[in-house]
Motif scaffolding. Structure first.
Motif, PDB file in Angstrom:
ATOM      1  N   HIS A  37      19.257 -27.967 -20.434  1.00 49.32           N
ATOM      2  CA  HIS A  37      20.628 -28.201 -20.002  1.00 49.32           C
ATOM      3  C   HIS A  37      21.393 -28.750 -21.194  1.00 49.32           C
ATOM      4  N   SER A  63      15.768 -31.401 -20.753  1.00 53.52           N
ATOM      5  CA  SER A  63      15.057 -30.734 -19.662  1.00 53.52           C
ATOM      6  C   SER A  63      14.149 -31.758 -18.997  1.00 53.52           C
ATOM      7  N   SER A  64      13.491 -31.351 -17.946  1.00 54.89           N
ATOM      8  CA  SER A  64      12.563 -32.264 -17.285  1.00 54.89           C
ATOM      9  C   SER A  64      11.330 -32.541 -18.146  1.00 54.89           C
ATOM     10  N   SER A 114      26.924 -37.572 -13.075  1.00 55.43           N
ATOM     11  CA  SER A 114      27.013 -36.178 -12.630  1.00 55.43           C
ATOM     12  C   SER A 114      25.838 -35.325 -13.116  1.00 55.43           C
ATOM     13  N   ALA A 115      24.942 -35.881 -13.925  1.00 53.53           N
ATOM     14  CA  ALA A 115      23.817 -35.107 -14.466  1.00 53.53           C
ATOM     15  C   ALA A 115      22.841 -34.726 -13.351  1.00 53.53           C
ATOM     16  N   ASP A 116      22.138 -33.646 -13.565  1.00 55.74           N
ATOM     17  CA  ASP A 116      21.121 -33.155 -12.630  1.00 55.74           C
ATOM     18  C   ASP A 116      20.087 -34.260 -12.365  1.00 55.74           C
ATOM     19  N   ASP A 126      17.135 -34.073 -11.567  1.00 56.65           N
ATOM     20  CA  ASP A 126      15.803 -33.690 -12.038  1.00 56.65           C
ATOM     21  C   ASP A 126      15.612 -33.984 -13.520  1.00 56.65           C
ATOM     22  N   TYR A 134      13.042 -40.449 -13.489  1.00 60.73           N
ATOM     23  CA  TYR A 134      14.028 -39.422 -13.184  1.00 60.73           C
ATOM     24  C   TYR A 134      15.105 -39.955 -12.266  1.00 60.73           C
TER      25      TYR A 134
END
Length: 108
Positions: free
Chosen positions: A14, A39-40, A68-70, A72, A98
């Motif tokens: 991302h 990324s995760s 606002s970030a994912d 995950d 996380y």
């Protein structure tokens, strides 16, 4: 046909610019950086200047992701540097915390 880069990636990247601090585990200092992508399973950081860390160095990485970030994506990661190119370093996470960075762990 997938590209060679997408074949070796463990998780989608991302693009995200966020303040971060790289903490080499063999050193008490923190290296400020800005995320390039997250990324995760890891992060690409831009330090703005060359760093003395090397591939294989164990690190902790603090990411100040926006709300606002994912969810995950990690806000903390423990892992190792897998690549250093100029002022950028790539970190592969072995473990992470996380969710939004402002969620404090609950102590009970």
């Amino acid at each position: 046909m997938p590209s060679a880069n997408s074949d070796r990636r463990r998780a989608p990247r991302h693009p995200l610019q966020a303040a971060s601090i790289l903490h080499p585990l063999n050193d008490s200092s923190g290296l400020p950086a800005t995320t390039v992508n997250v990324s995760s399973s890891g992060v690409l950081l831009n330090h703005g200047t060359e760093i003395s860390s090397h591939p294989g160095d164990d690190v902790a990485c603090e990411l100040q992701l926006p709300p606002s970030a994912d969810p995950d994506l990690p806000c903390w990661g423990i892992g190792r540097i897998v690549r250093v190119e100029g002022s950028q370093s790539a970190v592969q996470f072995d473990a992470g915390l996380y969710g939004p960075a402002n969620d404090e762990p609950q102590h009970g």
